[in-house]
Write a protein that holds these residues in place. Structure first.
Motif, mmCIF file in Angstrom:
data_model
loop_
_atom_site.group_PDB
_atom_site.id
_atom_site.type_symbol
_atom_site.label_atom_id
_atom_site.label_comp_id
_atom_site.label_asym_id
_atom_site.label_seq_id
_atom_site.Cartn_x
_atom_site.Cartn_y
_atom_site.Cartn_z
ATOM 1 N N GLU A 4 0.854 -1.182 0.000
ATOM 2 C CA GLU A 4 0.000 0.000 0.000
ATOM 3 C C GLU A 4 0.896 1.239 0.000
ATOM 4 O O GLU A 4 2.010 1.192 -0.520
ATOM 5 N N SER A 5 0.417 2.326 0.576
ATOM 6 C CA SER A 5 1.141 3.591 0.462
ATOM 7 C C SER A 5 2.503 3.581 1.141
ATOM 8 O O SER A 5 3.341 4.432 0.852
ATOM 9 N N SER A 6 2.755 2.628 2.041
ATOM 10 C CA SER A 6 4.073 2.572 2.682
ATOM 11 C C SER A 6 5.183 2.373 1.664
ATOM 12 O O SER A 6 6.328 2.777 1.899
ATOM 13 N N ASN A 7 4.864 1.769 0.537
ATOM 14 C CA ASN A 7 5.885 1.530 -0.490
ATOM 15 C C ASN A 7 6.352 2.821 -1.140
ATOM 16 O O ASN A 7 7.540 2.985 -1.424
ATOM 17 N N VAL A 8 5.452 3.768 -1.357
ATOM 18 C CA VAL A 8 5.753 4.902 -2.236
ATOM 19 C C VAL A 8 5.755 6.263 -1.554
ATOM 20 O O VAL A 8 6.196 7.249 -2.145
ATOM 21 N N THR A 9 5.274 6.365 -0.318
ATOM 22 C CA THR A 9 5.209 7.671 0.340
ATOM 23 C C THR A 9 6.609 8.134 0.723
ATOM 24 O O THR A 9 7.420 7.364 1.221
ATOM 25 N N ILE A 10 6.871 9.424 0.497
ATOM 26 C CA ILE A 10 8.200 9.991 0.757
ATOM 27 C C ILE A 10 8.075 11.216 1.656
ATOM 28 O O ILE A 10 6.992 11.755 1.868
ATOM 29 N N SER A 11 9.214 11.657 2.170
ATOM 30 C CA SER A 11 9.299 12.934 2.870
ATOM 31 C C SER A 11 9.652 14.012 1.852
ATOM 32 O O SER A 11 10.394 13.767 0.890
ATOM 33 N N LEU A 12 9.150 15.208 2.063
ATOM 34 C CA LEU A 12 9.462 16.310 1.154
ATOM 35 C C LEU A 12 10.949 16.647 1.169
ATOM 36 O O LEU A 12 11.458 17.269 0.236
ATOM 37 N N GLU A 13 11.647 16.240 2.216
ATOM 38 C CA GLU A 13 13.083 16.502 2.317
ATOM 39 C C GLU A 13 13.928 15.391 1.706
ATOM 40 O O GLU A 13 15.149 15.496 1.666
ATOM 41 N N ASP A 14 13.308 14.322 1.251
ATOM 42 C CA ASP A 14 14.066 13.198 0.694
ATOM 43 C C ASP A 14 14.787 13.596 -0.585
ATOM 44 O O ASP A 14 14.173 14.146 -1.510
ATOM 45 N N LEU A 15 16.058 13.269 -0.650
ATOM 46 C CA LEU A 15 16.800 13.414 -1.897
ATOM 47 C C LEU A 15 16.619 12.159 -2.740
ATOM 48 O O LEU A 15 16.541 12.220 -3.959
ATOM 49 N N ASP A 16 16.570 11.019 -2.080
ATOM 50 C CA ASP A 16 16.313 9.747 -2.754
ATOM 51 C C ASP A 16 14.827 9.438 -2.576
ATOM 52 O O ASP A 16 14.372 9.117 -1.482
ATOM 53 N N GLN A 17 14.049 9.552 -3.643
ATOM 54 C CA GLN A 17 12.595 9.417 -3.551
ATOM 55 C C GLN A 17 12.097 8.064 -4.065
ATOM 56 O O GLN A 17 10.910 7.897 -4.324
ATOM 57 N N ARG A 18 12.977 7.112 -4.184
ATOM 58 C CA ARG A 18 12.572 5.802 -4.678
ATOM 59 C C ARG A 18 11.715 5.049 -3.667
ATOM 60 O O ARG A 18 11.928 5.168 -2.460
ATOM 61 N N ASP A 77 10.527 -9.324 9.978
ATOM 62 C CA ASP A 77 10.059 -8.527 11.113
ATOM 63 C C ASP A 77 10.769 -7.173 11.137
ATOM 64 O O ASP A 77 11.909 -7.057 11.575
ATOM 65 N N ASN A 78 10.069 -6.135 10.671
ATOM 66 C CA ASN A 78 10.597 -4.771 10.703
ATOM 67 C C ASN A 78 9.951 -3.930 11.802
ATOM 68 O O ASN A 78 10.155 -2.712 11.849
ATOM 69 N N LEU A 79 9.153 -4.532 12.660
ATOM 70 C CA LEU A 79 8.257 -3.790 13.538
ATOM 71 C C LEU A 79 8.941 -2.662 14.305
ATOM 72 O O LEU A 79 8.430 -1.538 14.372
ATOM 73 N N GLU A 80 10.101 -2.924 14.898
ATOM 74 C CA GLU A 80 10.787 -1.908 15.707
ATOM 75 C C GLU A 80 12.097 -1.461 15.064
ATOM 76 O O GLU A 80 13.003 -0.974 15.745
ATOM 77 N N LEU A 81 12.165 -1.596 13.744
ATOM 78 C CA LEU A 81 13.406 -1.295 13.032
ATOM 79 C C LEU A 81 13.662 0.204 12.916
ATOM 80 O O LEU A 81 14.816 0.647 12.902
ATOM 81 N N ILE A 82 12.618 1.015 12.828
ATOM 82 C CA ILE A 82 12.754 2.431 12.466
ATOM 83 C C ILE A 82 12.412 3.319 13.652
ATOM 84 O O ILE A 82 11.412 3.100 14.336
ATOM 85 N N ARG A 83 13.242 4.326 13.854
ATOM 86 C CA ARG A 83 13.041 5.246 14.971
ATOM 87 C C ARG A 83 12.094 6.382 14.582
ATOM 88 O O ARG A 83 11.832 6.634 13.410
ATOM 89 N N HIS A 127 15.726 7.305 4.692
ATOM 90 C CA HIS A 127 16.524 6.446 5.567
ATOM 91 C C HIS A 127 15.703 5.240 6.008
ATOM 92 O O HIS A 127 16.183 4.099 5.984
ATOM 93 N N GLY A 128 14.460 5.482 6.404
ATOM 94 C CA GLY A 128 13.588 4.391 6.820
ATOM 95 C C GLY A 128 13.298 3.406 5.705
ATOM 96 O O GLY A 128 13.330 2.185 5.912
ATOM 97 N N ARG A 129 13.012 3.928 4.500
ATOM 98 C CA ARG A 129 12.723 3.034 3.371
ATOM 99 C C ARG A 129 13.941 2.189 3.017
ATOM 100 O O ARG A 129 13.824 1.014 2.663
ATOM 101 N N ARG A 130 15.118 2.782 3.107
ATOM 102 C CA ARG A 130 16.340 2.029 2.832
ATOM 103 C C ARG A 130 16.531 0.896 3.851
ATOM 104 O O ARG A 130 16.948 -0.207 3.503
ATOM 105 N N MET A 131 16.221 1.191 5.102
ATOM 106 C CA MET A 131 16.381 0.167 6.139
ATOM 107 C C MET A 131 15.417 -0.996 5.907
ATOM 108 O O MET A 131 15.793 -2.169 6.046
ATOM 109 N N ILE A 132 14.176 -0.686 5.548
ATOM 110 C CA ILE A 132 13.203 -1.737 5.247
ATOM 111 C C ILE A 132 13.695 -2.584 4.078
ATOM 112 O O ILE A 132 13.663 -3.822 4.111
ATOM 113 N N ALA A 133 14.143 -1.907 3.008
ATOM 114 C CA ALA A 133 14.610 -2.628 1.821
ATOM 115 C C ALA A 133 15.809 -3.515 2.135
ATOM 116 O O ALA A 133 15.897 -4.656 1.666
#
Length: 493
Positions: free
Chosen positions: A57-71, A300-306, A323-329
């Motif tokens: 769902e949207s977790s795959n594609v949602t980005i931060s406006l400050e993201d330089l890497d928007q993949r 299990d990524n449940l507590e991976l991201i701060r 940063h979070g999306r990279r960690m999940i990937a």
């Protein structure tokens, strides 16, 4: 005689329905699909040679406006498996029930070996199950379900999908909240969601001055609604849907992976203490244990991201910054090595190369030109209209500590004139917002000739070793003369 008439009429009706279904498929189905279920185009667009399919769902594609890497996460996963084609299907607000229908419609002729299904903990709660978004989602899925097309169209016409009024939705959610015991320790004063929410609303969360903090109180209210529930393995519809996906994967001979997304457990504990966090962790354990026993790989990524890496701060979501999306990937990539070990290529975040063919998501891709190239078919063209070349951007904090001392830059350049107005630039934004900007004129690095030539330079990173946030490297051409850049090689040490 009567029996014979019944048989003949039944036969005639069957032939009529088959004929009507044929006519509907031939002349009207496509129009309905485009109107009610446009996701079918994404399903059809899955390349036949795809080896991995990521559905979310949207977790795959949602980005931060400050993201330089928007993949999206699915593309970042591809960094770890560059030799494989990874396809993706993204449907906002979707859940296991929708994923099941979409997966059933994937062409069996594709070469997919592994399917990654997003597992969103919040999708098991009452608010999501009875969400107002469920009606359009089910309408989309209805025409794609495994039945004769004409029957699906009749069911759509007769609204064979959830279509609750706002009051009905409210009553259903309230009923579940009231009925389910949170099963917390006896000294915890609230037995269900309604009691807990009412107490938070009445008492409120306080700021440093002891005054009611309206924003944090509302956020706590939303966290209770989202996470204060116990998954019922027998009655929660998401469990049945996921079990259907398991059956489909077996039928299609897919490796099946459930990718449990990260939740903001930092904020959950900060707002509401250990009780809510314990419920979240209990539900995680329940899902991991249940589906692991069914031979599904659960990541299990449940507590991976701060907390800092969550995009939304006013309500709970699974939306992460770069940063979070990279960690999940990265976590997902490691988990599926067992299925694609020979194709796994760990991303070390130390060495980067761009041949300017447009395959990497660097900035200023509009400067790519096919007029000249040192290799391949394209290079980055800088001139009066485009002073900045293709631009390397990367979160400095993601560099290994040992690779924050210096950066070696090598690239191919071609131009008619090199002077002090053509610069190789490194710009590091510090965490306090200030910039550490260094440059070197290309005429100090090149010979004056028109042919392609290699330039190299090393920038010192020690002044920003501990407080760098983002780094950019590019050519800045103010000379008004055309300059081509190609084969950019960047190595951090």
């Amino acid at each position: 005689m009567v029996f014979r008439k019944i048989v003949l009429r039944f036969f005639a009706l069957t032939v009529l329905l088959i004929g009507m279904n044929f006519i509907y498929v031939l002349f009207f189905l496509e129009q309905d699909l485009q109107h009610f279920a446009p996701i079918v185009n994404s399903i059809r667009a899955i390349p036949k040679d795809s080896k991995i399919l990521y559905i979310g769902e949207s977790s795959n594609v949602t980005i931060s406006l400050e993201d330089l890497d928007q993949r999206p996460i699915s593309e970042l996963l591809n960094e770890h498996y560059p030799s494989l084609r990874i396809a993706q299907l993204t449907q906002a607000a979707a859940h296991a029930g929708i994923f099941k229908t979409l997966l059933e419609n994937v062409d069996p002729q594709t070469e997919i070996e592994t399917v990654v299904v997003t597992l969103n903990l919040r999708s098991f709660n009452a608010e999501w199950i009875y969400s107002g978004l469920e009606t359009p989602l089910r309408k989309t899925a209805l025409l794609l379900e495994d039945r004769p097309a004409l029957m699906n169209r009749f069911l759509l016409s007769f609204k064979h999908y959830p279509a609750y009024t706002e009051k009905e939705r409210f009553d259903l959610i309230q009923s579940e909240w009231e009925a389910q015991d949170l099963a917390l320790p006896k000294n915890f004063p609230y037995k269900n969601v309604i009691q807990w929410r009412d107490a938070v609303d009445r008492i409120g969360l306080k700021n440093a001055r002891g005054e009611r903090d309206h924003k944090r109180t509302q956020l706590a209210y939303e966290f209770i609604s989202s996470y204060a529930f116990r998954i019922d393995l027998k009655n929660n519809p998401r469990i049945a849907d996921l079990n259907d996906i398991i059956d489909l994967a077996k039928k299609r001979n897919w490796n099946l992976v459930f990718n449990l997304m990260a939740e903001n457990t930092d904020m959950a504990e900060e707002l509401l203490g250990p009780e809510l966090l314990s419920i979240i962790r209990d539900n995680r354990k329940l899902l991991v244990d249940y589906f692991t026993k069914k031979k599904v790989t659960v990541v299990d990524n449940l507590e991976l991201i701060r907390n800092a890496d969550f995009v939304d701060k006013e309500w709970p979501t699974e939306h992460y910054n770069q940063h979070g999306r990279r960690m999940i990937a990265a976590n997902l990539a490691q988990a599926i090595q067992k299925f694609h070990k020979k194709d796994y290529a760990p991303v070390d975040n130390v060495h980067f190369f761009n041949d300017c063919e447009g395959q990497l998501p660097w900035a200023n891709l509009h400067t790519l030109s096919s007029k000249q190239a040192a290799s391949g078919k394209k290079s980055s063209c800088t001139d009066l209209q485009n002073e900045y070349s293709i631009n390397f951007r990367f979160p400095f904090e993601q560099l290994p500590d040992k690779a924050r001392n210096k950066v070696h830059v090598k690239m191919m350049v071609q131009g008619t004139t090199f002077n002090g107005e053509t610069l190789l630039v490194m710009d590091v934004r510090r965490k306090n917002g200030e910039h550490y900007w260094k440059s070197v004129a290309l005429n100090e690095l090149t010979r004056q000739k028109k042919d392609w030539q290699t330039i190299t330079h090393t920038f010192d990173l020690s002044p920003v070793h501990s407080d760098g946030e983002f780094i950019e490297i590019y050519v800045y051409n103010q000379s008004k003369k055309i300059l081509y850049v190609d084969d950019i090689d960047i190595l951090f040490q």
